[in-house]
Write an enzyme that holds these catalytic residues in place. Structure first.
Site, PDB file in Angstrom:
ATOM      1  CB  CYS A 215      -0.951   0.000   1.193  1.00 12.54           C
ATOM      2  SG  CYS A 215      -2.130  -1.359   1.170  1.00 12.54           S
TER       3      CYS A 215
ATOM      4  CG  HIS B  81      -3.042   3.911   4.925  1.00  9.90           C
ATOM      5  ND1 HIS B  81      -2.786   3.869   3.570  1.00  9.90           N
ATOM      6  CD2 HIS B  81      -3.111   2.614   5.331  1.00  9.90           C
ATOM      7  CE1 HIS B  81      -2.702   2.607   3.175  1.00  9.90           C
ATOM      8  NE2 HIS B  81      -2.906   1.835   4.226  1.00  9.90           N
TER       9      HIS B  81
ATOM     10  CD  GLU C 246      -3.534   6.710   9.061  1.00  9.18           C
ATOM     11  OE1 GLU C 246      -2.989   7.411   8.188  1.00  9.18           O
ATOM     12  OE2 GLU C 246      -4.577   6.049   8.842  1.00  9.18           O
TER      13      GLU C 246
ATOM     14  CE  LYS D 198      -6.331   3.312   1.579  1.00  6.98           C
ATOM     15  NZ  LYS D 198      -5.473   4.488   1.893  1.00  6.98           N
TER      16      LYS D 198
ATOM     17  CG  HIS E 172      -7.232  -0.109   0.613  1.00  7.08           C
ATOM     18  ND1 HIS E 172      -6.147   0.370  -0.091  1.00  7.08           N
ATOM     19  CD2 HIS E 172      -6.715  -0.641   1.753  1.00  7.08           C
ATOM     20  CE1 HIS E 172      -5.039   0.127   0.582  1.00  7.08           C
ATOM     21  NE2 HIS E 172      -5.357  -0.473   1.708  1.00  7.08           N
TER      22      HIS E 172
ATOM     23  CG  PHE F 290      -0.227  -6.369   3.573  1.00  6.60           C
ATOM     24  CD1 PHE F 290      -1.057  -6.063   4.632  1.00  6.60           C
ATOM     25  CD2 PHE F 290      -0.775  -6.984   2.463  1.00  6.60           C
ATOM     26  CE1 PHE F 290      -2.415  -6.363   4.589  1.00  6.60           C
ATOM     27  CE2 PHE F 290      -2.128  -7.292   2.406  1.00  6.60           C
ATOM     28  CZ  PHE F 290      -2.951  -6.979   3.464  1.00  6.60           C
TER      29      PHE F 290
END
Length: 420
Positions: free
Chosen positions: A170, A311, A322, A343, A348, A407
């Site tokens: 991402c 994010h 976050e 998002k 996403h 990830f």
């Protein structure tokens, strides 16, 4: 080689193909109005799976960007990327066909993608296992190679500089911006076509995310309410697709040709927690450090940040951590900085997430208005910052932080400086 301290990196072009708007104008209008692009999946029949919604780019004519005879040989991600890149080049005032050989050699492509042509490869395997060999593409191997995506764009525009795909999950397109900065700052390139593109809406990919239990299956009947960052009732993200592409340029080069500057890429930071292939550490220290590194390079402190493009995936763990990371990075100023999660409106888009977040920040700077985080209906006690819920807000923005988490314990952030 030129002194890197004197080589500033600016954005002179932006192109958008988003679930809630194709083109800069449509996208800007949609995100400022809080208009969702999430809908029932049409790329395949979703009736056999519990997750039936996605952030799809609707009414997009792939054949306007890829010839009909070539379409079977490429992934959907390519026409998405070409369309966005073409708009970015046009806005930047760059006519690739009129560039000299020297200019083409100093014009690179460094873009990010999490899955690249993964949906194309999935289709090739489907044809193979159903013994439909004649329908398979003779380019099934090269098209499936991640780096081919930037090569396709290099060929399309005739650009001879470095042609790279950064794939770090991402954070891919955020990291692509970072690599662009270093190439321009070091004097290796003058101009780079950058950004991100992903097209992960395919049955196998969606099933894989379902196995991980990270997609929401609660909003099939109300798709536009499905992506719910920071809301207490969030239960997973909505997969999305799209392309957000940019022309990044050395400042003096842009100035010499009279280009309009949209923003400066003032800082970049990246870290790794070295913790787990998908989970985050609860403390939020490494995401905070990535933000801190970007701010340090930009020469700003927490008090200088007027907006954060989050994010904001809409997963329980990610949103909570976050939030903690922003509190660590901005300290006592965190509570007073407006933030929003694009998002919530588009789903996403995987490796294109960072590029989409940059677009949201640039739109906010240009319009002096922060796009809202929609669907934030029930406050989570642990997600207690100012996410600009439901309705946008007027705000003059000089510096924006664009944050991404991926990830594999990856964290990356950018600082943009307004040029208005």
């Amino acid at each position: 080689m030129a002194d890197s301290a004197k080589r500033r990196v600016v954005i002179t072009g932006m192109g958008v193909v988003s679930p809630n708007g194709v083109g800069n104008a449509a996208f800007s209008e949609a995100i400022l109005a809080g208009r969702s692009g999430v809908k029932r999946i049409s790329r395949f029949d979703p009736s056999e799976v519990p997750v039936q919604i996605a952030g799809e780019v609707a009414d997009f004519d792939e054949l306007a960007w890829v010839e009909k005879r070539e379409r079977k040989h490429v992934s959907r991600v390519l026409p998405l990327a070409i369309a966005a890149a073409t708009e970015a080049m046009q806005l930047a005032g760059v006519e690739a066909g009129r560039l000299s050989l020297r200019e083409k050699q100093r014009f690179g492509i460094i873009m990010g993608s999490g899955g690249g042509s993964q949906e194309f490869t999935e289709e090739q395997y489907r044809l193979f296992f159903h013994q439909q060999y004649k329908h398979m593409s003779l380019f099934c191997v090269p098209t499936g190679v991640m780096g081919t995506l930037s090569s396709e764009l290099s060929v399309r525009f005739g650009l001879r500089g470095a042609s790279h795909v950064i794939t770090t999950g991402c954070t891919s397109s955020t990291d692509a911006f970072g690599y662009c900065m270093r190439q321009i700052q070091s004097g290796r390139l003058d101009v780079v076509l950058s950004g991100g593109a992903d097209a992960p809406i395919a049955l196998g990919i969606v099933k894989g995310f379902i196995l991980m239990k990270i997609l929401t299956d609660s909003w099939n009947e109300q798709p536009q309410r499905g992506s719910r960052p920071f809301s207490a009732d969030r239960d997973g993200f909505v997969v999305g697709e799209g392309a957000w592409m940019y022309v990044l340029e050395e400042y003096e080069h842009a100035r010499a040709r009279g280009a309009k500057i949209l923003a400066e890429v003032a800082g970049y930071g990246s870290t790794c927690e070295a913790f787990h292939r998908v989970r985050l550490q609860e403390c939020g220290e490494e995401p905070a450090r990535a933000i801190g590194l970007a701010m340090k390079e930009a020469g700003i402190g927490a008090q200088d940040v007027q907006f954060v493009s989050l994010h904001g995936t809409s997963t329980q763990l990610n949103d909570r951590i976050e939030t903690q990371a922003l509190k660590l990075a901005l300290g006592e100023h965190a509570a007073g900085v407006p933030m929003s999660a694009i998002k919530s409106q588009i789903g996403h888009p995987q490796g294109a997430s960072g590029a989409a977040g940059v677009a949201a920040a640039i739109v906010a700077m240009q319009h002096g208005q922060i796009p809202p985080t929609i669907n934030l209906e029930t406050r989570d006690a642990e997600c207690n910052l100012d996410y600009v819920p439901d309705v946008g807000r007027k705000k003059v923005i000089e510096h924006a932080v664009c944050n991404c988490i991926a990830f594999g314990s990856k964290n990356s952030a950018l600082v943009l400086r307004n040029w208005a």
